[in-house]
Design an enzyme around this catalytic site. Structure first.
Site, PDB file in Angstrom:
ATOM      1  N   PHE A  81     -46.599 -50.486  80.283  1.00 25.39           N
ATOM      2  CA  PHE A  81     -46.421 -49.526  79.196  1.00 25.39           C
ATOM      3  C   PHE A  81     -46.087 -50.295  77.930  1.00 25.39           C
ATOM      4  O   PHE A  81     -45.047 -50.952  77.837  1.00 25.39           O
ATOM      5  CB  PHE A  81     -45.311 -48.501  79.472  1.00 25.39           C
ATOM      6  CG  PHE A  81     -45.206 -47.504  78.353  1.00 25.39           C
ATOM      7  CD1 PHE A  81     -46.045 -46.397  78.307  1.00 25.39           C
ATOM      8  CD2 PHE A  81     -44.323 -47.703  77.296  1.00 25.39           C
ATOM      9  CE1 PHE A  81     -45.980 -45.502  77.235  1.00 25.39           C
ATOM     10  CE2 PHE A  81     -44.261 -46.801  76.229  1.00 25.39           C
ATOM     11  CZ  PHE A  81     -45.095 -45.713  76.206  1.00 25.39           C
ATOM     12  N   ASP A  85     -43.127 -58.341  76.096  1.00 26.80           N
ATOM     13  CA  ASP A  85     -42.737 -57.069  75.473  1.00 26.80           C
ATOM     14  C   ASP A  85     -41.343 -56.730  75.998  1.00 26.80           C
ATOM     15  O   ASP A  85     -41.193 -56.241  77.118  1.00 26.80           O
ATOM     16  CB  ASP A  85     -43.754 -55.979  75.826  1.00 26.80           C
ATOM     17  CG  ASP A  85     -43.362 -54.615  75.233  1.00 26.80           C
ATOM     18  OD1 ASP A  85     -42.215 -54.474  74.745  1.00 26.80           O
ATOM     19  OD2 ASP A  85     -44.196 -53.693  75.275  1.00 26.80           O
ATOM     20  N   LYS A 105     -36.774 -50.517  69.782  1.00 21.92           N
ATOM     21  CA  LYS A 105     -35.751 -49.618  70.345  1.00 21.92           C
ATOM     22  C   LYS A 105     -34.329 -49.917  69.845  1.00 21.92           C
ATOM     23  O   LYS A 105     -33.990 -49.525  68.748  1.00 21.92           O
ATOM     24  CB  LYS A 105     -35.871 -49.612  71.874  1.00 21.92           C
ATOM     25  CG  LYS A 105     -37.208 -48.971  72.297  1.00 21.92           C
ATOM     26  CD  LYS A 105     -37.182 -48.318  73.651  1.00 21.92           C
ATOM     27  CE  LYS A 105     -38.393 -47.402  73.820  1.00 21.92           C
ATOM     28  NZ  LYS A 105     -39.431 -47.906  74.701  1.00 21.92           N
TER      29      LYS A 105
HETATM   30  C1  LIG Z   1     -40.935 -47.786  74.326  1.00 24.98           C
HETATM   31  C2  LIG Z   1     -41.793 -48.957  74.578  1.00 24.98           C
HETATM   32  C3  LIG Z   1     -42.869 -49.284  73.731  1.00 24.98           C
HETATM   33  C4  LIG Z   1     -43.302 -48.403  72.596  1.00 24.98           C
HETATM   34  O1  LIG Z   1     -42.325 -48.219  71.645  1.00 24.98           O
HETATM   35  P1  LIG Z   1     -42.447 -46.974  70.621  1.00 24.98           P
HETATM   36  O2  LIG Z   1     -41.319 -47.197  69.666  1.00 24.98           O
HETATM   37  O3  LIG Z   1     -42.292 -45.733  71.430  1.00 24.98           O
HETATM   38  O4  LIG Z   1     -43.777 -47.071  69.981  1.00 24.98           O
HETATM   39  C5  LIG Z   1     -43.582 -50.429  74.005  1.00 24.98           C
HETATM   40  N1  LIG Z   1     -43.265 -51.224  75.039  1.00 24.98           N
HETATM   41  C6  LIG Z   1     -42.242 -50.954  75.880  1.00 24.98           C
HETATM   42  C7  LIG Z   1     -41.936 -51.875  77.000  1.00 24.98           C
HETATM   43  C8  LIG Z   1     -41.487 -49.795  75.686  1.00 24.98           C
HETATM   44  O5  LIG Z   1     -40.505 -49.499  76.538  1.00 24.98           O
END
Ligand SMILES: *Cc1c(COP(=O)(O)O)cnc(C)c1O
Length: 399
Positions: A140, A225, A254
């Site tokens: 994700f 990520d 985040k």
């Molecule tokens: C939440 C998340 C995203 C996307 O972030 P947004 O601010 O919702 O666009 C990308 N990668 C990971 C691992 C995430 O948990």
């Protein structure tokens, strides 16, 4: 107005791209949130890890108010007095040479993809438009068209094509699959060190280390990520730290602004991020002084309050106590720090129904996929609060 009235309003006028729990929150403080009917809940989601510092942290709130009274936005056509310090403090904290700031996590992922491709053409000399990025099944990374192009989740992509080419999916946790997929056009391998949305999937020991070694051997960038796992969530500053791995490119978001503001960033060294030239990438709001000031204080809170250490300690305690509970409905507990996944057995019902039952006990948690309950409270949580929650969780999990 009652809870049902808010829900009706939302369902009437809002797109239904989420299926939230039936709780309407109007106030938050630390690890607690309060609904419009005055009920108190322990937040065990922390907005998917965006609230590591807790709700409405007083220091971050003060910065937000002070900065909002001075200057909120310049666009990057001009310079502002906050962004240079955010860059510097980010680099000092993480050990990277350069940073670029965006807003949402997905934008930062897109930024990393763009710079990895540019690196492939300019440095690795990959033939034009041939660059490939290797990603993992179950990933994700966000919701843009390019990012869902390489999702393996049908729900995320069905009816949203045509998709962006240039991505190669391999199984997660399989080092050999990555090495096999690498060719002369491979720009990067991009992974979550733990798949959060994928169900708190923790790869086998040494996986990240081996991936990073393979990347070095084949002249491929390793992009991590850490939008969800980073900034203390897993009990280290980054989940990659568990294996002593320093990715070539690090993506964060985040918790970077403590839940007050969307701020994301890509961190790397000069040889990669230095490749961006003026005009090649940007964002009207990215790096704005309000977001930058808020992020600076949010980072300071993480270090000053030792949230990384607390996440490690409290995570260990929480997880240990979950293991002590009757396991009749539990298939597996997977945890690093305060990122805890409890997978429910197939015949024990859906994770969602457990989350709804927990809500009635004053605990807000969210299922990931159908089978896993995620417990991810703010990193400021203390033992006393965990002890308040444990008997309630035990009751629900052993039903
Ligand atoms: C939440 C998340 C995203 C996307 O972030 P947004 O601010 O919702 O666009 C990308 N990668 C990971 C691992 C995430 O948990």
């Amino acid at each position: 107005m009652k809870t049902q009235d808010y829900i009706k309003l939302s369902e009437t006028f809002g797109a239904r791209n989420y299926k939230p729990l039936d709780v309407v929150i109007e106030r938050g403080e630390g690890v607690w949130v309060y609904d419009i009917e005055g009920n108190r809940y322990l937040d065990c989601l922390s907005a998917y890890g965006a609230l590591n510092q807790g709700h409405v942290h007083p220091k971050i709130l003060k910065t937000l108010i002070d900065q909002a009274q001075k200057l909120t936005l310049t666009s990057r056509a001009f310079r502002n007095d906050q962004l240079p310090f955010l860059y510097k403090e980010l680099c000092e904290l993480t050990g990277y040479e350069m940073a670029i700031t965006m807003n949402s996590g997905a934008e930062a992922v897109e930024t990393a993809i763009k710079i990895a491709r540019k690196w492939a053409y300019k440095v690795k000399k990959v033939e034009d438009n041939k660059a490939e990025i290797i990603v993992a099944d179950g990933n994700f990374h966000g919701r843009t068209v390019t990012i869902v192009s390489f999702s393996s989740e049908d729900l995320y992509k069905k009816d949203f094509g045509p998709f962006t080419p240039g991505f190669v999916n391999v199984a997660y946790s399989d080092v050999n699959a990555i090495e096999k997929a690498i060719n002369m056009n491979t720009a990067a391998v991009m992974l979550e060190p733990i798949q959060g949305e994928g169900g708190v999937i923790i790869p086998p020991e040494n996986y990240l280390k081996q991936v990073s070694e393979i990347c070095r051997k084949h002249n491929v960038l390793f992009i991590a990520d850490e939008i969800q796992t980073g900034l203390g969530r897993t009990g280290k500053l980054f989940a990659c730290d568990y294996e002593g791995v320093r990715p070539d490119v690090m993506i964060i978001g985040k918790a970077l602004a403590g839940g007050f503001y969307p701020v994301s960033a890509v961190l790397s060294d000069r040889q990669v991020l230095g490749l961006f030239n003026p005009g090649e990438h940007g964002s009207t709001f990215g790096g704005n002084p309000l977001g930058a000031a808020v992020a600076r204080t949010a980072l300071k809170v993480i270090t000053e309050e030792n949230l990384v250490g607390n996440s490690y300690k409290m995570g260990e305690y929480f997880t240990e106590q979950l293991h002590e509970m009757p396991q009749k409905n539990i298939k597996e507990i997977r945890a690093r720090g305060l990122l805890i996944g409890v997978e429910i057995k197939k015949d024990s019902g859906k994770a969602r129904s457990y989350c709804e039952a927990l809500q009635k006990k004053g605990i807000l948690a969210k299922e990931t996929h159908e089978t896993t309950i995620r417990f991810a409270p703010p990193l400021i949580i203390d033992r006393e609060t965990i002890d308040w929650a444990l008997p309630k969780i035990k009751e629900i999990l052993s039903k």
